[in-house]
Write an enzyme that holds these catalytic residues in place. Sequence first.
Site, PDB file in Angstrom:
ATOM      1  N   SER A 113       0.803  -1.221   0.000  1.00  0.00           N
ATOM      2  CA  SER A 113       0.000   0.000   0.000  1.00  0.00           C
ATOM      3  C   SER A 113       0.837   1.272   0.000  1.00  0.00           C
ATOM      4  O   SER A 113       1.604   1.505  -0.908  1.00  0.00           O
ATOM      5  CB  SER A 113      -0.958  -0.041   1.192  1.00  0.00           C
ATOM      6  OG  SER A 113      -1.857   1.017   1.121  1.00  0.00           O
ATOM      7  N   HIS A 114       0.722   2.055   1.052  1.00  0.00           N
ATOM      8  CA  HIS A 114       1.361   3.369   1.104  1.00  0.00           C
ATOM      9  C   HIS A 114       2.760   3.300   1.684  1.00  0.00           C
ATOM     10  O   HIS A 114       3.410   4.335   1.838  1.00  0.00           O
ATOM     11  CB  HIS A 114       0.492   4.293   1.956  1.00  0.00           C
ATOM     12  CG  HIS A 114       0.125   3.648   3.259  1.00  0.00           C
ATOM     13  ND1 HIS A 114      -0.801   2.629   3.326  1.00  0.00           N
ATOM     14  CD2 HIS A 114       0.587   3.825   4.507  1.00  0.00           C
ATOM     15  CE1 HIS A 114      -0.907   2.215   4.587  1.00  0.00           C
ATOM     16  NE2 HIS A 114      -0.072   2.930   5.326  1.00  0.00           N
ATOM     17  N   ASP A 278      -2.539   6.431  -3.448  1.00  0.00           N
ATOM     18  CA  ASP A 278      -1.367   5.827  -2.804  1.00  0.00           C
ATOM     19  C   ASP A 278      -0.719   4.745  -3.657  1.00  0.00           C
ATOM     20  O   ASP A 278      -1.049   4.577  -4.831  1.00  0.00           O
ATOM     21  CB  ASP A 278      -1.752   5.266  -1.429  1.00  0.00           C
ATOM     22  CG  ASP A 278      -2.622   4.019  -1.548  1.00  0.00           C
ATOM     23  OD1 ASP A 278      -3.357   3.926  -2.548  1.00  0.00           O
ATOM     24  OD2 ASP A 278      -2.550   3.158  -0.658  1.00  0.00           O
ATOM     25  N   ASP A 280      -0.936   1.521  -4.034  1.00  0.00           N
ATOM     26  CA  ASP A 280      -1.738   0.516  -4.728  1.00  0.00           C
ATOM     27  C   ASP A 280      -3.085   1.044  -5.206  1.00  0.00           C
ATOM     28  O   ASP A 280      -3.927   0.268  -5.664  1.00  0.00           O
ATOM     29  CB  ASP A 280      -1.941  -0.715  -3.841  1.00  0.00           C
ATOM     30  CG  ASP A 280      -2.695  -0.393  -2.566  1.00  0.00           C
ATOM     31  OD1 ASP A 280      -2.548   0.736  -2.061  1.00  0.00           O
ATOM     32  OD2 ASP A 280      -3.442  -1.257  -2.082  1.00  0.00           O
ATOM     33  N   ASP A 282      -5.726   2.491  -3.667  1.00  0.00           N
ATOM     34  CA  ASP A 282      -7.009   2.420  -2.968  1.00  0.00           C
ATOM     35  C   ASP A 282      -7.289   3.648  -2.096  1.00  0.00           C
ATOM     36  O   ASP A 282      -8.415   3.857  -1.679  1.00  0.00           O
ATOM     37  CB  ASP A 282      -7.149   1.103  -2.173  1.00  0.00           C
ATOM     38  CG  ASP A 282      -6.042   0.890  -1.170  1.00  0.00           C
ATOM     39  OD1 ASP A 282      -5.133   1.736  -1.084  1.00  0.00           O
ATOM     40  OD2 ASP A 282      -6.082  -0.143  -0.471  1.00  0.00           O
ATOM     41  N   ARG A 283      -6.269   4.450  -1.834  1.00  0.00           N
ATOM     42  CA  ARG A 283      -6.514   5.646  -1.002  1.00  0.00           C
ATOM     43  C   ARG A 283      -6.722   6.879  -1.872  1.00  0.00           C
ATOM     44  O   ARG A 283      -6.294   6.914  -3.021  1.00  0.00           O
ATOM     45  CB  ARG A 283      -5.321   5.909  -0.094  1.00  0.00           C
ATOM     46  CG  ARG A 283      -5.137   4.860   0.944  1.00  0.00           C
ATOM     47  CD  ARG A 283      -4.050   5.241   1.917  1.00  0.00           C
ATOM     48  NE  ARG A 283      -4.027   4.250   2.982  1.00  0.00           N
ATOM     49  CZ  ARG A 283      -3.506   4.424   4.177  1.00  0.00           C
ATOM     50  NH1 ARG A 283      -2.920   5.564   4.459  1.00  0.00           N
ATOM     51  NH2 ARG A 283      -3.545   3.471   5.085  1.00  0.00           N
ATOM     52  N   LYS A 377     -11.408  -0.302  -0.975  1.00  0.00           N
ATOM     53  CA  LYS A 377     -11.554   1.134  -1.117  1.00  0.00           C
ATOM     54  C   LYS A 377     -10.951   1.522  -2.462  1.00  0.00           C
ATOM     55  O   LYS A 377     -10.161   0.777  -3.032  1.00  0.00           O
ATOM     56  CB  LYS A 377     -10.907   1.877   0.038  1.00  0.00           C
ATOM     57  CG  LYS A 377      -9.443   1.595   0.234  1.00  0.00           C
ATOM     58  CD  LYS A 377      -8.995   2.155   1.567  1.00  0.00           C
ATOM     59  CE  LYS A 377      -7.580   1.765   1.872  1.00  0.00           C
ATOM     60  NZ  LYS A 377      -7.399   1.245   3.224  1.00  0.00           N
TER      61      LYS A 377
HETATM   62  C1  G1P Z   1      -4.107   1.708   8.259  1.00  0.00           C
HETATM   63  C2  G1P Z   1      -5.339   2.571   8.398  1.00  0.00           C
HETATM   64  C3  G1P Z   1      -6.575   1.747   8.141  1.00  0.00           C
HETATM   65  C4  G1P Z   1      -6.476   1.093   6.764  1.00  0.00           C
HETATM   66  C5  G1P Z   1      -5.176   0.321   6.660  1.00  0.00           C
HETATM   67  C6  G1P Z   1      -4.970  -0.244   5.262  1.00  0.00           C
HETATM   68  O1  G1P Z   1      -4.152   0.657   9.197  1.00  0.00           O
HETATM   69  O2  G1P Z   1      -5.400   3.166   9.678  1.00  0.00           O
HETATM   70  O3  G1P Z   1      -7.707   2.575   8.229  1.00  0.00           O
HETATM   71  O4  G1P Z   1      -7.556   0.233   6.558  1.00  0.00           O
HETATM   72  O5  G1P Z   1      -4.073   1.158   6.968  1.00  0.00           O
HETATM   73  O6  G1P Z   1      -4.888   0.755   4.306  1.00  0.00           O
HETATM   74  P1  G1P Z   1      -3.373   0.706  10.588  1.00  0.00           P
HETATM   75  O7  G1P Z   1      -1.931   0.949  10.271  1.00  0.00           O
HETATM   76  O8  G1P Z   1      -3.944   1.864  11.348  1.00  0.00           O
HETATM   77  O9  G1P Z   1      -3.669  -0.616  11.236  1.00  0.00           O
HETATM   78 ZN    ZN Z   2      -3.367   1.322  -0.267  1.00  0.00          ZN
END
Ligand code: G1P
Ligand code: ZN
Length: 544
Positions: A113-114, A278, A280, A282-283, A377
Amino acid sequence: MKTATRTTSPYPDQKPGTSGLRKKVKVFRQPNYLENFVQSVFDVLGDAAGKTLVLGGDGRYFNREALQTIVKIAVANGVGKLLIGQGGLLSTPAASCVIRKYKAHGGFILSASHNPGGPEEDFGIKYNVSNGGPAPENFTNAVYARSLDIAEYRIAELPDIDLDKIGVTQIDAVAIEIIDPVADYAELMGHLFDFPLISQALKAGSITLCFDAMHAITGPYARRILEEKLGASAGSVINAIPKEDFGGGHPDPNLVHAHVLAERMYGSSAPTLGAASDGDGDRNMVMGSRFFVTPSDSLAVLAANAHLLPGYKAGLRGVARSMPTSQAVDRVARAMGIDVYETPTGWKFFGNLLDDKRITLCGEESFGTGSDHVREKDGLWAVLFWLNLIAIKKQSVSEIVRDHWRRFGRDYYSRHDYEGIETARADGLIENLRSQLAELPGKTFGDYTVSYADDFRYVDPVDGSVSEKQGIRIGFENGSRIVFRLSGTGTEGATLRIYVERYERDPERHGQDTQEALADLIALARNLSQVHERSGLDKPTVIT
Ligand code: G1P
Ligand code: ZN
């Protein structure tokens, strides 16, 4: 084709977190580490024979290499067909779309992801099930249990496949098809939104746009949809070429990491809409000229206006938000007479509610918004939603949000993250908060009297499954809240997240600076948790 069964020994640390298994690339590169996890998934699936699986990832470092391994293990485990995004690419929402559209049995999404990418950085893998959404907790727990006693994996002895050439290769009974990663997703977007209207506004220049793909997966998607299909002027999409290390950046769309975009949006000739996604895809982050839309507000605005858009004109069944997300969307739901659900953090909890047709829209404060069109998302979807809304309302982003606040009131909201805390210290901090829960209700701190304090527990209304210890909630009589929880996605030490929100009905007081409006609550959150003393950090590392 020959397949081999190879012996292996378990790793103790393959427990998927908030969103799949995320580790440093170096961890994934240990002998059989990836193989063990993938075989564990197949062992839990049990019935992959002849089934279709979707494969793709965000293109980060190790994406291609990992895909080749997964292909060989999948083939050896008897799958019937593999659908793979060209170049090994599929954004997370596009993977969800493809799984649903082609009625696949599931798919592997390769992404952290990010989190940053590169040889020293992060990699991740998760399995999504046939509804297109992340595997539920009972599945991921079973995979973890399997990974703890795995003794062998199966692998086909094949040369690497060509990931770049669109088309089908038949290997004995297995069809391996390389697909255009954008086409199916783009088509779906065309059904949900009024493309002709958006296109007209973009071509006429009445809406201008800057989309920051952050050198990540949404580059090709945004180019194709925003520039080529909808006619946004060339260059509207910036940082559009996906890179294995995201150009050395941190592909997380917030004001800190998407600073190129933020500077443009606070500059003199800012476009109508600024947005970023982000690693991947989804954000999403949404901005107007000199205006930042809090993700919690974005969800509320989308919910209040969805019926204006083609894909949602029948109205919303209900909405859901993760527990730490602000209560702004609850106010919209109440006004519309629809249900609102509060779920634990993580997208996987929305799947049952969507499948059971209880909700249409859902979102998280962490820049995640989505709907029943897929089971992830969806960053670009949110951007298209905003574009469509602006084209209908002919208002600026800030006007749309301020109108919304006038109607529903404003939920001042902020999240303070303390990253890289030693795990034992972070656990101690949470334990200390837990020990205060019983005595907090009824206590008054300045303007704030505690009405409830608990450790959030979720009972899934569809399947009755229970998720415990999902974060400390402290609610006040005036509707304000403080939430504390530890991140489940990090790969180094612990991250404490503190979420604060305060409701303000009076439009005269909607113009305050967020951090100032929340200053008392932030101070209270710090005192209750002793975060500075306990973490050794004297301020948050990221504020959103
Ligand atoms: C974080 C975000 C959460 C999201 C997840 C995946 O998780 O807070 O809302 O679903 O990334 O993108 P966390 O690191 O808080 O467990
Ligand atoms: Zn992501």
